[in-house]
Structures are given as C-alpha cells and as structure tokens.
Design an enzyme around this catalytic site. Structure first.
Site, PDB file in Angstrom:
ATOM      1  CG  HIS A 150      -1.877   0.969   1.451  1.00 28.82           C
ATOM      2  ND1 HIS A 150      -1.635   2.202   1.998  1.00 28.82           N
ATOM      3  CD2 HIS A 150      -3.199   0.937   1.158  1.00 28.82           C
ATOM      4  CE1 HIS A 150      -2.771   2.889   2.048  1.00 28.82           C
ATOM      5  NE2 HIS A 150      -3.730   2.144   1.539  1.00 28.82           N
ATOM      6  CG  ASP A 202       0.403  -2.940   5.971  1.00 26.88           C
ATOM      7  OD1 ASP A 202      -0.484  -3.083   6.842  1.00 26.88           O
ATOM      8  OD2 ASP A 202       0.263  -2.238   4.953  1.00 26.88           O
ATOM      9  CD  GLN A 236      -7.040  -4.815   3.485  1.00 22.29           C
ATOM     10  OE1 GLN A 236      -7.963  -5.557   3.793  1.00 22.29           O
ATOM     11  NE2 GLN A 236      -7.223  -3.528   3.271  1.00 22.29           N
ATOM     12  CE  LYS A 295      -7.159  -0.560   6.016  1.00 19.77           C
ATOM     13  NZ  LYS A 295      -7.891   0.105   4.948  1.00 19.77           N
ATOM     14  CB  CYS A 322      -3.707   3.484  -1.459  1.00 19.53           C
ATOM     15  SG  CYS A 322      -5.003   4.615  -1.025  1.00 19.53           S
TER      16      CYS A 322
HETATM   17  C1  LIG Z   1      -2.539  -3.079   3.208  1.00 16.14           C
HETATM   18  C2  LIG Z   1      -2.843  -1.737   3.783  1.00 16.14           C
HETATM   19  N1  LIG Z   1      -1.896  -1.069   4.443  1.00 16.14           N
HETATM   20  C3  LIG Z   1      -2.118   0.129   4.987  1.00 16.14           C
HETATM   21  C4  LIG Z   1      -3.337   0.742   4.871  1.00 16.14           C
HETATM   22  C5  LIG Z   1      -3.504   2.099   5.462  1.00 16.14           C
HETATM   23  O1  LIG Z   1      -4.455   2.127   6.456  1.00 16.14           O
HETATM   24  P1  LIG Z   1      -4.880   3.519   7.072  1.00 16.14           P
HETATM   25  O2  LIG Z   1      -5.387   4.336   5.937  1.00 16.14           O
HETATM   26  O3  LIG Z   1      -5.944   3.172   8.050  1.00 16.14           O
HETATM   27  O4  LIG Z   1      -3.682   4.117   7.704  1.00 16.14           O
HETATM   28  C6  LIG Z   1      -4.363   0.082   4.183  1.00 16.14           C
HETATM   29  C7  LIG Z   1      -5.709   0.632   4.028  1.00 16.14           C
HETATM   30  O5  LIG Z   1      -6.055   1.576   3.419  1.00 16.14           O
HETATM   31  C8  LIG Z   1      -4.107  -1.178   3.623  1.00 16.14           C
HETATM   32  O6  LIG Z   1      -5.039  -1.839   2.941  1.00 16.14           O
END
Ligand SMILES: Cc1ncc(COP(=O)(O)O)c(C=O)c1O
Ligand SMILES: [Zn+2]
Lengths: 142, 413
Positions: free
Chosen positions: B125, B202, B205, B228, B366
């Site tokens: 991401h 990370d 998900q 999430k 993203c």
């Molecule tokens: C794999 C992953 N990492 C990081 C994020 C970032 O999460 P957040 O926007 O809550 O910081 C997301 C979600 O948008 C994501 O799907």
C-alpha cells in the site's frame, strides 16, 4: 435500472466509446491536460482557434464513461462557436450540474450536453462530468 | 450436543451484531477499506465516555487514573492479541499509516545509509512505500521490489535473490489490499533475518481475518489500523520488538512523551510513552479492545471458515463470467478479490453496482506501483467480512449480469 438509464444512457455510452473526437489535432493552436485523481481520468484537449473562432477541437486520454463521453459531447457542442460563445456554454453547463435553473434559451444552447443533467444525483461522479469542461474553460482563458 | 452447537454456530447471522444493517438494505463489500462496527464496540466506547472519560496520565485524581488504567488495559489486550512478550511493545497511533511512518522515520532514518537496500513487495500500500521513498532520498539507501508472478504471488526465488547482504529493511503486507494475495510472511521474515535485516509486516488486511503471532513469526515491526477489524476510526497500532523500540528516537514530540524538559534540551519517557505524544485516543483504544474481544468470541477458525467459503463462492461465480477478468490468485488468497468487466471502466461498474445498493471500491486502491505493474489503471474490488453471506455474492453477480445484458454491445465490442 431506471437510474441506470438516467446516467448511462445510449448517448453517453456511444460517445464514451466513439473515436469521432478522439484524435490528435495537428494544427492545434493550444492544448491543456486535465486529470481527476479520484478516478484516474486523464484527458488532453486540443483546439484550433482562428479569428476568435474554435475551428476544430479534439481530445485524447482515458478514463470512465462519464469523463470520456462528457469530453466528446463538449467538443461537439463548442466546435464552430466563437471563444466567447463557448465560454458562455461552459458556464451554462456548470450551472446545470450545480442544479441551477436554466432558461429555455440556455437549455437549447447546451444541446446534447443536457444528457448530464442527472449527474448531480451521483455526487461521487460529478468530478468526472465537469473535468473536461473545467479544463476547456482554463484553456480558453489561457 | 456438541454437533448441534456446531451447526447452530455455522448458521449464526453475524449481520445481527452490526447496527448499521438494521433497516438499511445494503450489500457492503468494502470492508477492506473499513469494516462496519458491531454493537459491542459502539457500546464499549459510549460507556467509556459516559463513565470514565478524563485525560489519561495528566491528572492525579481518580477519574484520570481510571482513564489511564483503561488505556493501558487496552494496550495489554492488544499485546495478548498479537502474542507480544510485553505490553510496552505496543504503541498506539492514529492508523497503520502513522505506524509505518514511525518505523520509517525513527528506525529507517537512523539506521540506513548509502549502499544499504530497502526491499518492498510490489503488493505494498502507498503507506508502506512513500515513507520509504522519503527515507531512501534522505539516506541514499536504495529501494528494491519483489515482484509477483502470473498468479499474483511472489516466487520464493524472488525472495531468495533480491534480499541480500545489502538489505537492511524488508517490508511486506501479510495480505494485499488489491489482489488478496497472502504473502509467505514466514519465508520473507526468515530470509530478512538471515541477512541481518529487520522485517516490517503490514497486517492491515489480515488482522480481522487470521491470527498473527509476533513471536511465532518473529516479525520486528507490525502495523495495522483498528478500523479494518471492527474497531473505530482514528486508532492504529505499531508493534515493535522492545530492543528495537528502545534504541529508536521518538517520532512525534510533545506532551506525555517526555521525562524532563529544559529550555534547550529534553529527556524522553520510557516505552511505550516515548512514542505517544499528546493526549491519547482512549475512547479509540477502548473500541479496539472491544473489537478484539469480539473477534476472540468468534475465533479465527470460525472466521476463516466463514470467509473462505464466501471468497471461494465469489471467486467461482466471477470466474464463470467470460467478460470478467480476475486479478487475484487461485490459492493463497484472503478476503479480497479484484476484477474488471471488459470495456467498462471500474468507476462506472462501481456506480452501476451502487445503483443496486452494492458498495464496492473502484480505483488503484492506494497501490499505484502494483496496478502499473499489472498494466492497468484500476480495478473493481470486493472484500468480505463476517457480516457478508452468500446472498451478498448472489446480488453482486446478478447485478453484474444485468450490467452485461444492458451494455452487451459495448462489452462485446
Ligand atoms: C494493506 C494496507 N496497508 C495500509 C493501509 C492504510 O491504512 P490507514 O489508511 O488506516 O492508515 C491500508 C488501508 O487503506 C491497507 O489496505
Ligand atoms: Zn471518472
């Protein structure tokens, strides 16, 4: 399905797929890029202006059906008009998108672009419908 | 009796736990963006604000002490959830993005230099790419990517060859938010450690869908957002091994993260406070703790069974449609499927599905380096959570078929 017909009607779908106005304009006098990061829509507008009149216009780019068809229909609408007339038409179009009331004369000036009248019911997609119009406005004011 | 209980559980309608679905006829297939919240999370947060609200750490009176206790109990729950050795290894942040920035700035900036390499998977991401680009520019360390194969997975060979003696940081999502690919995290972490690099995982998900054990995996840093995983917006978690967090410098400066402040100098608080500047989101931590309790009350075994069944059903149903292209692996996938309908832009598909009250995400999610690598601009993405059922998939497929019938002449070109 009724809602679908209001937004994704025949004219919008046809224009979104058509290559009629989608081409390079070799003799263009000016051009401008527009993009909508939300959707990833990207368009490049090219115009050929002679003696204050938009003699020809074309676009290239990619994106959703709303952005592509509104670009193509805009080109049909302003081609052959003077720069001043085109600016007026753009103003009317943006007024329509904002749901302001239009006079019958204004409506007739918009022609096929009235197909986007219902886009305000889909707030998430308004940006797609105004992208090329705003870009053209900037181009004409350049 | 046991058998009966089992079959009762299987038929449990999780939707009833989520107030948003009461009186709202929507098919929510965008839990990868943010999940809906169960009543128990909302109640826990309301109770906190009704009964225990005060500024944590800052008052000597009973109520402030209570808010502090509540906050640190939530920290302990997160530590237990991840199986962290100590609760001071859990840092509360605003979201996964802030957690990943913290790692990049506080670890990356101090411990990387020219000649070093940062290895990322192409499935990351933006929140696990952009901070590292900045660190790369500032330190001279090079960014390298692990690419996916035709089946949207990273080959072992890729891991073996690209992670080298030069590698100092390896970043990987546990599950991709675009393709749903489940990365071979064990393998990636082992390889990272074998060359002396730290592994940043990370788990945004996967956190609501499968167990992540920081000791078993031996991850060095872990990041996720509460929103999430049935928790509230505005709170996230960074897990870091104590010995790493201890040697890192603070990220945000201000109140509560200090020991002594002089006119020109400051000494910093111990872990975890060192990384928690300013008044903390206790209400959010309470909500996150309630979400963990909710997940635990169901259990990941049950959750995986329910969601994997749905995912397979959706995958098979989509696969039957010749005008649909799927961007998700056959195996090793979790909770997310990306696809496109031929000749119809994903944003239009999303609007057309919305017209049938089906919420899906369209875009590059993203993850622009990934969509670019796949040679596409964007996809339609569906993602599942506990409250989804087969009827949601049926409604989705029906509307896709309606779209096809209506726009056949464009789709068939
Ligand atoms: C794999 C992953 N990492 C990081 C994020 C970032 O999460 P957040 O926007 O809550 O910081 C997301 C979600 O948008 C994501 O799907
Ligand atoms: Zn668009």
């Amino acid at each position: 399905m009724e809602e679908m017909d209001q937004i994704y009607n025949e004219m919008i779908m046809e224009h979104s797929m058509s290559n009629k106005n989608r081409k390079p304009l070799e003799k263009a006098t000016s051009c401008l890029l527009g993009h909508n990061p939300n959707c990833g829509d990207e368009i490049k507008l090219e115009i050929l202006v002679k003696d204050g009149k938009i003699v020809d216009a074309a676009f290239s780019g990619h994106g959703c059906a709303i952005s592509q068809s509104s670009t193509s229909i805009m080109i049909d609408t302003i081609k052959g008009k003077t720069v001043e007339e085109a600016k007026k038409i753009i103003e009317i179009y943006l007024k329509m998108i904002k749901r302001e009331k239009l006079s019958s004369k204004e409506k007739s000036m918009l022609g096929d672009a009235r197909a986007f009248e219902n886009i305000s019911n889909m707030p998430a997609r308004v940006k797609c419908a105004v992208l090329s119009w705003h870009t053209m406005q900037d181009l004409l004011n350049k | 009796m046991k058998k009966l209980m089992g079959s009762y559980k299987m038929e449990k309608n999780f939707k009833n736990d989520f107030p948003i679905f009461k009186g709202k006829d929507i098919v929510y297939l965008d839990s990868a963006a943010t999940s809906q919240k169960p009543a128990c999370v909302l109640d826990a947060m309301r109770d906190f604000y009704k009964k225990s609200n005060a500024n944590p750490y800052r008052g000597a009176y009973g109520l402030s002490v209570e808010a502090t206790t509540v906050y640190n109990n939530a920290r302990q729950s997160v530590a237990d959830f991840l199986n962290a050795k100590e609760s001071c290894e859990i840092i509360f942040t605003k979201n996964a993005t802030e957690s990943l920035n913290l790692i990049a700035y506080s670890y990356g900036l101090s411990y990387l230099k020219k000649g070093d390499e940062i290895v990322l998977t192409i499935l990351e991401h933006h929140s696990n790419i952009v901070p590292w680009q900045k660190i790369s520019k500032q330190t001279g360390a090079k960014l390298k990517y692990l690419y996916i194969n035709k089946n949207f997975e990273i080959d072992e060979k890729e891991i073996e060859e690209k992670i080298t003696k030069k590698t100092k940081v390896v970043c990987a999502v546990s599950v991709s938010n675009v393709t749903g690919t489940v990365n071979n995290i064990d393998k990636i972490i082992k390889k990272a450690h074998s060359v002396g690099a730290v592994a940043v995982v990370d788990i945004s998900q996967s956190v609501a869908h499968s167990k992540f054990d920081v000791q078993k995996t031996n991850a060095d840093f872990v990041a996720f957002s509460a929103h999430k995983m049935y928790g509230p917006l505005g709170i996230g978690v960074l897990y870091g091994k104590k010995e790493l967090l201890e040697k890192m410098s603070p990220f945000l400066m201000g109140g509560d993260m200090i020991e002594y402040v002089y006119e020109q100098e400051t000494t910093f608080a111990e872990l975890p406070n060192k990384f928690e500047a300013g008044t903390q989101n206790v209400g959010g931590a309470v909500g996150l703790e309630a979400a963990i309790k909710y997940l635990n009350s169901i259990g990941f075994k049950e959750i995986e069974k329910h969601e994997n069944e749905l995912l397979s059903y959706a995958y098979k149903s989509l696969k039957k449609l010749p005008y649909v292209t799927i961007y998700s692996p056959e195996k090793n996938r979790s909770s997310v499927i990306s696809f496109n309908i031929k000749n119809i832009h994903p944003h239009d598909v999303s609007t057309m599905l919305d017209m049938a009250n089906i919420c899906v995400r369209a875009g590059n999610h993203c993850a622009q380096p990934l969509t670019r690598f796949l040679g596409i601009d964007s996809t339609v993405r569906i993602s599942f959570a506990l409250y989804n059922d087969k009827s949601d998939v049926d409604k989705l497929i029906l509307q896709i078929k309606n779209i096809y019938e209506k726009f056949k002449k464009y789709i068939e070109g």
